[in-house]
Design a protein around this motif. Structure first.
Motif, PDB file in Angstrom:
ATOM      1  N   MET A 100       0.832  -1.209   0.000  1.00 49.58           N
ATOM      2  CA  MET A 100       0.000   0.000   0.000  1.00 49.58           C
ATOM      3  C   MET A 100       0.866   1.258   0.000  1.00 49.58           C
ATOM      4  N   ILE A 101       1.840   1.294   0.932  1.00 54.06           N
ATOM      5  CA  ILE A 101       2.723   2.460   1.005  1.00 54.06           C
ATOM      6  C   ILE A 101       3.573   2.536  -0.259  1.00 54.06           C
ATOM      7  N   GLN A 102       3.967   1.352  -0.787  1.00 51.95           N
ATOM      8  CA  GLN A 102       4.721   1.318  -2.042  1.00 51.95           C
ATOM      9  C   GLN A 102       3.940   1.989  -3.172  1.00 51.95           C
ATOM     10  N   THR A 103       2.609   1.848  -3.133  1.00 48.33           N
ATOM     11  CA  THR A 103       1.788   2.409  -4.199  1.00 48.33           C
ATOM     12  C   THR A 103       1.498   3.886  -3.990  1.00 48.33           C
ATOM     13  N   PHE A 104       1.055   4.256  -2.773  1.00 49.23           N
ATOM     14  CA  PHE A 104       0.548   5.613  -2.584  1.00 49.23           C
ATOM     15  C   PHE A 104       1.566   6.587  -2.013  1.00 49.23           C
ATOM     16  N   PHE A 105       2.652   6.052  -1.457  1.00 48.71           N
ATOM     17  CA  PHE A 105       3.633   6.956  -0.881  1.00 48.71           C
ATOM     18  C   PHE A 105       5.028   6.403  -1.138  1.00 48.71           C
ATOM     19  N   ASN A 106       5.293   6.187  -2.425  1.00 50.22           N
ATOM     20  CA  ASN A 106       6.543   5.562  -2.850  1.00 50.22           C
ATOM     21  C   ASN A 106       7.683   6.567  -2.775  1.00 50.22           C
ATOM     22  N   PHE A 107       8.692   6.240  -1.952  1.00 56.60           N
ATOM     23  CA  PHE A 107       9.763   7.197  -1.691  1.00 56.60           C
ATOM     24  C   PHE A 107      10.518   7.587  -2.966  1.00 56.60           C
ATOM     25  N   ASP A 108      10.861   6.560  -3.788  1.00 62.07           N
ATOM     26  CA  ASP A 108      11.616   6.841  -5.015  1.00 62.07           C
ATOM     27  C   ASP A 108      10.850   7.809  -5.913  1.00 62.07           C
ATOM     28  N   ILE A 109       9.527   7.600  -5.975  1.00 57.69           N
ATOM     29  CA  ILE A 109       8.726   8.458  -6.850  1.00 57.69           C
ATOM     30  C   ILE A 109       8.600   9.860  -6.277  1.00 57.69           C
ATOM     31  N   ILE A 110       8.523   9.949  -4.944  1.00 53.02           N
ATOM     32  CA  ILE A 110       8.503  11.285  -4.333  1.00 53.02           C
ATOM     33  C   ILE A 110       9.758  12.045  -4.740  1.00 53.02           C
ATOM     34  N   VAL A 111      10.909  11.374  -4.633  1.00 48.95           N
ATOM     35  CA  VAL A 111      12.181  12.022  -4.981  1.00 48.95           C
ATOM     36  C   VAL A 111      12.186  12.404  -6.465  1.00 48.95           C
ATOM     37  N   ALA A 112      11.751  11.465  -7.323  1.00 49.85           N
ATOM     38  CA  ALA A 112      11.817  11.710  -8.760  1.00 49.85           C
ATOM     39  C   ALA A 112      10.879  12.838  -9.194  1.00 49.85           C
ATOM     40  N   SER A 113       9.676  12.922  -8.547  1.00 47.85           N
ATOM     41  CA  SER A 113       8.704  13.913  -9.013  1.00 47.85           C
ATOM     42  C   SER A 113       8.811  15.231  -8.247  1.00 47.85           C
ATOM     43  N   TRP A 114       9.738  15.281  -7.266  1.00 47.70           N
ATOM     44  CA  TRP A 114       9.842  16.460  -6.409  1.00 47.70           C
ATOM     45  C   TRP A 114       9.968  17.778  -7.185  1.00 47.70           C
ATOM     46  N   PRO A 115      10.913  17.869  -8.160  1.00 47.72           N
ATOM     47  CA  PRO A 115      11.059  19.150  -8.872  1.00 47.72           C
ATOM     48  C   PRO A 115       9.780  19.562  -9.611  1.00 47.72           C
ATOM     49  N   ILE A 116       9.094  18.581 -10.214  1.00 47.52           N
ATOM     50  CA  ILE A 116       7.863  18.897 -10.947  1.00 47.52           C
ATOM     51  C   ILE A 116       6.799  19.434  -9.994  1.00 47.52           C
ATOM     52  N   VAL A 117       6.633  18.742  -8.850  1.00 53.63           N
ATOM     53  CA  VAL A 117       5.610  19.150  -7.890  1.00 53.63           C
ATOM     54  C   VAL A 117       5.951  20.508  -7.275  1.00 53.63           C
ATOM     55  N   MET A 118       7.232  20.728  -6.988  1.00 49.51           N
ATOM     56  CA  MET A 118       7.630  22.009  -6.400  1.00 49.51           C
ATOM     57  C   MET A 118       7.391  23.172  -7.358  1.00 49.51           C
ATOM     58  N   ALA A 119       7.651  22.941  -8.646  1.00 46.59           N
ATOM     59  CA  ALA A 119       7.368  23.992  -9.635  1.00 46.59           C
ATOM     60  C   ALA A 119       5.880  24.321  -9.610  1.00 46.59           C
ATOM     61  N   GLY A 120       5.047  23.280  -9.433  1.00 47.36           N
ATOM     62  CA  GLY A 120       3.608  23.498  -9.341  1.00 47.36           C
ATOM     63  C   GLY A 120       3.239  24.303  -8.115  1.00 47.36           C
ATOM     64  N   LEU A 121       3.856  23.969  -6.974  1.00 50.39           N
ATOM     65  CA  LEU A 121       3.574  24.699  -5.727  1.00 50.39           C
ATOM     66  C   LEU A 121       3.904  26.173  -5.894  1.00 50.39           C
ATOM     67  N   LEU A 122       5.055  26.443  -6.525  1.00 48.48           N
ATOM     68  CA  LEU A 122       5.471  27.824  -6.732  1.00 48.48           C
ATOM     69  C   LEU A 122       4.414  28.570  -7.543  1.00 48.48           C
ATOM     70  N   ASN A 123       3.913  27.917  -8.606  1.00 50.02           N
ATOM     71  CA  ASN A 123       2.904  28.564  -9.441  1.00 50.02           C
ATOM     72  C   ASN A 123       1.588  28.770  -8.704  1.00 50.02           C
ATOM     73  N   THR A 124       1.220  27.792  -7.842  1.00 54.12           N
ATOM     74  CA  THR A 124      -0.006  27.961  -7.049  1.00 54.12           C
ATOM     75  C   THR A 124       0.115  29.179  -6.142  1.00 54.12           C
ATOM     76  N   VAL A 125       1.307  29.323  -5.502  1.00 54.08           N
ATOM     77  CA  VAL A 125       1.510  30.471  -4.615  1.00 54.08           C
ATOM     78  C   VAL A 125       1.457  31.776  -5.421  1.00 54.08           C
ATOM     79  N   LEU A 126       2.145  31.794  -6.573  1.00 53.68           N
ATOM     80  CA  LEU A 126       2.140  32.999  -7.415  1.00 53.68           C
ATOM     81  C   LEU A 126       0.728  33.345  -7.871  1.00 53.68           C
ATOM     82  N   LEU A 127      -0.001  32.311  -8.332  1.00 54.66           N
ATOM     83  CA  LEU A 127      -1.362  32.514  -8.811  1.00 54.66           C
ATOM     84  C   LEU A 127      -2.235  33.097  -7.704  1.00 54.66           C
ATOM     85  N   SER A 128      -2.086  32.542  -6.479  1.00 56.94           N
ATOM     86  CA  SER A 128      -2.867  33.043  -5.348  1.00 56.94           C
ATOM     87  C   SER A 128      -2.515  34.497  -5.061  1.00 56.94           C
ATOM     88  N   LEU A 129      -1.203  34.812  -5.138  1.00 52.53           N
ATOM     89  CA  LEU A 129      -0.775  36.179  -4.836  1.00 52.53           C
ATOM     90  C   LEU A 129      -1.314  37.164  -5.868  1.00 52.53           C
TER      91      LEU A 129
END
Lengths: 221, 226
Positions: A1-30
């Motif tokens: 279950m954790i392998q599927t929904f909270f996979n550490f390797d995938i968190i690391v791999a997708s981190w830059p993509i998700v962070m870029a999204g967070l930045l845009n969400t903050v900018l959009l809100s501002l």
């Protein structure tokens, strides 16, 4: 279950993509929160002109946007306007739709705030020699804003949550980026991470609101 | 053709509108079904949670408060996407309709629990004590004394929230629910014409404008100040 929904390797791999999204969400809100506040203040000031020719169209305007789903407004601008030769792009469409939609909600809140200030205060301020605008800016608005602070915050929370609609028109905000990462990795972890980020980002505001609302109620007893 | 004619021909094309009217109407039926399900289950669950919370069982209350906070903080679209695109990885597939229903009902549950709870706590403690001392049980006090007053107080904030969340049924279009916006969008791409979208917009106004106007009246009637 954790392998599927909270996979550490995938968190690391997708981190830059998700962070870029967070930045845009903050900018959009501002961008959209001040835009909505400005639109709302404008509406509320117009509403303080107690002329039927102003009051009724204004009420219709507010009711219209209370009845109209923001996503429909967004699609109308994004997919409808190009037929009239006006292609604004996702970002501008989100900004305009939010200005219209959240402006109407903020407007109702500011109006309630302004109406909560007794007319005697304006009369007193005017009799000391303050102009109409001065009375509004120095006497009415500061108190009005304080009176409706919980509602303003609660609407702001809704606006920030609403920025996730940007994903529908390909604005690369948090949800959109997480969806991209999900389809790249064939794994739902990025969406779970995005949900956790939304929650951690907005939880303090929700707690604060909960307390403000309880205090407002205690005052009414 | 003048500019005006071209505008009407593009955005309010009679032929296209006639062709896709049945689609939009069936979309309206789906939207109404979704909205009714969300309102009934969401408000029901919210009231149930508020009543359980009034029993004051500590660990249970923490759980309720956390659940409420969670669904107040998450954007509804994120919850829909999580259920529709995420759960299948756990071999749990819901249709777009059920995903949208569940998500928005959970959001409405969270918001209405807060409002119902605020209403219940707003009834003065002395009233609890007075009615308990006349021999009414806890349940009777809640049902006959506290709730009638509390529910009255909750109406203005509740109508607002309920409308805002029910409008969210349009989000179902992201997970292929054939509600108004979904029907209108697919009709638009089939006909290369935005007229169906204009019809869809009108359909939302037909459904929700009367509710908004009614809500305004209710709010006046049950306004906070008594």
């Amino acid at each position: 279950m954790i392998q599927t929904f909270f996979n550490f390797d995938i968190i690391v791999a997708s981190w830059p993509i998700v962070m870029a999204g967070l930045l845009n969400t903050v900018l959009l809100s501002l961008i959209v929160v001040p835009l909505g506040l400005f639109g709302g203040l404008l509406l509320a000031l117009l509403a303080s002109i107690r002329h039927p020719l102003v009051r009724w169209p204004l009420m219709a305007w507010v009711d219209f946007f209370r009845a109209f789903p923001p996503l429909v407004l967004l699609i109308l601008l994004f997919a409808g306007l190009p037929f009239a030769g006006l292609d604004l792009g996702g970002f501008a469409c989100v900004a305009i739709a939010f200005f219209l939609n959240t402006g109407a909600y903020y407007g109702e809140i500011f109006r309630a705030g302004i109406e909560s200030i007794p007319a005697g205060q304006v009369e007193a301020a005017r009799s000391t020699g303050l102009g109409r605008l001065q009375a509004l800016g120095y006497i009415v608005l500061p108190q009005a804003v304080r009176n409706v602070m919980p509602d303003l915050l609660s609407n702001t929370l809704e606006v920030v949550k609403l920025t996730s609609l940007g994903s529908v028109v390909a604005v690369p905000e948090l949800l959109y980026q997480a969806r991209q990462a999900q389809s790249l990795t064939y794994n739902p972890t990025p969406i779970v991470v995005a949900a956790i980020i939304y929650f951690l980002m907005l939880w303090p505001l929700v707690r604060l609101l909960s307390r403000l609302e309880n205090r407002a109620l205690a005052g009414r007893r | 053709m003048s500019t005006w004619d071209r505008f009407v021909d593009t955005f309010f094309n009679g032929k296209v509108m006639a062709k896709y009217l049945p689609d939009i109407l069936s979309g309206m039926v789906v939207t109404i079904e979704l909205a009714v399900l969300i309102v009934i289950t969401g408000l029901g669950a919210g009231l149930a949670l508020a009543l359980i919370r009034s029993l004051a069982i500590r660990p249970l209350n923490w759980l309720i408060v956390f659940t409420v906070d969670l669904f107040r903080a998450l954007p509804p679209l994120v919850i829909i996407v999580l259920i529709y695109f995420g759960l299948p990885y756990a071999d749990l597939s819901f249709s777009g309709f059920v995903s949208t229903w569940l998500s928005l009902a959970l959001v409405l549950m969270a918001f209405s629990e807060e409002i119902f709870w605020a209403g219940i706590t707003s009834v003065h403690k002395g009233q609890w004590e007075a009615s308990r001392s006349t021999g009414l049980s806890f349940g009777q006090t809640l049902m006959n004394v506290v709730l009638p007053q509390a529910l009255r107080l909750t109406i203005p904030p509740l109508t607002n929230r309920t409308i805002a969340i029910t409008k969210g049924t349009a989000l179902g279009t992201v997970v292929a629910v054939t509600e108004i916006l979904g029907e209108a969008s697919s009709a638009m791409s089939n006909s290369y014409n935005p007229s169906p979208l204009m019809m869809g917009a009108a359909a939302y106004l037909v459904l929700f404008l009367p509710v908004v106007v009614l809500a305004r009246r209710l709010e006046r009637k049950f306004a906070w100040k008594r």
